[in-house]
Design an enzyme around this catalytic site. Sequence first.
Site, mmCIF file in Angstrom:
data_model
loop_
_atom_site.group_PDB
_atom_site.id
_atom_site.type_symbol
_atom_site.label_atom_id
_atom_site.label_comp_id
_atom_site.label_asym_id
_atom_site.label_seq_id
_atom_site.Cartn_x
_atom_site.Cartn_y
_atom_site.Cartn_z
ATOM 1 N N PRO A 11 12.284 -2.578 6.169
ATOM 2 C CA PRO A 11 12.945 -3.762 5.634
ATOM 3 C C PRO A 11 13.478 -3.588 4.216
ATOM 4 O O PRO A 11 12.876 -2.923 3.381
ATOM 5 C CB PRO A 11 11.848 -4.834 5.674
ATOM 6 N N ASN A 12 14.625 -4.203 4.021
ATOM 7 C CA ASN A 12 15.311 -4.321 2.732
ATOM 8 C C ASN A 12 15.958 -3.041 2.239
ATOM 9 O O ASN A 12 16.629 -3.053 1.206
ATOM 10 C CB ASN A 12 14.390 -4.908 1.652
ATOM 11 N N ARG A 19 19.501 -3.878 -4.967
ATOM 12 C CA ARG A 19 18.175 -4.496 -5.135
ATOM 13 C C ARG A 19 17.341 -3.682 -6.130
ATOM 14 O O ARG A 19 17.054 -2.508 -5.898
ATOM 15 C CB ARG A 19 17.441 -4.536 -3.788
ATOM 16 N N TYR A 24 14.554 1.295 -7.569
ATOM 17 C CA TYR A 24 14.974 2.008 -6.363
ATOM 18 C C TYR A 24 16.233 2.850 -6.542
ATOM 19 O O TYR A 24 16.630 3.557 -5.619
ATOM 20 C CB TYR A 24 15.173 1.009 -5.218
ATOM 21 N N ASN A 73 10.744 5.901 5.964
ATOM 22 C CA ASN A 73 10.440 5.022 4.837
ATOM 23 C C ASN A 73 10.168 3.660 5.457
ATOM 24 O O ASN A 73 11.097 2.918 5.774
ATOM 25 C CB ASN A 73 11.595 4.958 3.840
ATOM 26 N N ALA A 76 8.112 -2.054 3.021
ATOM 27 C CA ALA A 76 6.988 -2.999 2.920
ATOM 28 C C ALA A 76 6.011 -2.888 4.085
ATOM 29 O O ALA A 76 4.825 -3.190 3.925
ATOM 30 C CB ALA A 76 7.509 -4.428 2.806
ATOM 31 N N GLU A 97 6.641 10.906 5.467
ATOM 32 C CA GLU A 97 6.796 9.587 4.847
ATOM 33 C C GLU A 97 7.519 9.750 3.518
ATOM 34 O O GLU A 97 7.201 10.656 2.736
ATOM 35 C CB GLU A 97 5.403 8.992 4.621
ATOM 36 N N HIS A 99 8.998 7.521 0.031
ATOM 37 C CA HIS A 99 9.136 6.302 -0.767
ATOM 38 C C HIS A 99 9.969 6.634 -1.992
ATOM 39 O O HIS A 99 9.722 7.652 -2.658
ATOM 40 C CB HIS A 99 7.774 5.759 -1.211
ATOM 41 N N LEU A 100 10.930 5.795 -2.289
ATOM 42 C CA LEU A 100 11.781 6.009 -3.456
ATOM 43 C C LEU A 100 10.977 5.893 -4.746
ATOM 44 O O LEU A 100 11.132 6.701 -5.659
ATOM 45 C CB LEU A 100 12.923 4.994 -3.454
ATOM 46 N N ARG A 106 2.332 1.131 -8.770
ATOM 47 C CA ARG A 106 2.929 -0.202 -8.802
ATOM 48 C C ARG A 106 1.900 -1.289 -8.530
ATOM 49 O O ARG A 106 0.727 -1.128 -8.808
ATOM 50 C CB ARG A 106 4.101 -0.245 -7.820
ATOM 51 N N ARG A 110 0.431 -2.837 -3.175
ATOM 52 C CA ARG A 110 1.069 -1.610 -2.683
ATOM 53 C C ARG A 110 0.084 -0.435 -2.605
ATOM 54 O O ARG A 110 0.436 0.640 -2.165
ATOM 55 C CB ARG A 110 2.259 -1.239 -3.552
#
Length: 147
Positions: A11-12, A19, A24, A73, A76, A97, A99-100, A106, A110
């Site tokens: 998502p997103n 965003r 990101y 990726n 969420a 996997e 992740h940016l 964070r 998370r």
Amino acid sequence: MSKPVYVLGGPNLNLLGSREPEIYGRDTLEDIHTRLRVLAGELPLETRQTNHEGELVSWIQEGSAKGSAIILNAAAYTHTSIAVHDALKACTVPVIEVHLSNPAARDAFRQVNYVSPAVKATIAGLGAYGYELALLAVKTLLGQKET
């Protein structure tokens, strides 16, 4: 022709570039996919993004059955989805996997990661370049020369 590498996004990720670019980056998802296609050479890629958990689970299952590897990726869903975790545990191909950002650095929510325990490796915190590193890792795992 070899089986494709599935590059799956949660998502997103369709909002990349606009965003929270301070977290990101400014690359769009299409920018990332374009660079991956160049890097892949003749290795076919199947690139997809969804905002729907069940669709992502179905694509992981499809990638396991029809692909040679998966670059994921889960966004969420990394922190919330036991369904994604279970699909990955059933996977018969290597999964990397990506992740940016670095989720470990964070928000507290998370810190929960349902994906990492079910994949071959994780690349996090290197921005869009993490996808390229994941593809290089997949090519190595598949016994292909780096180009």
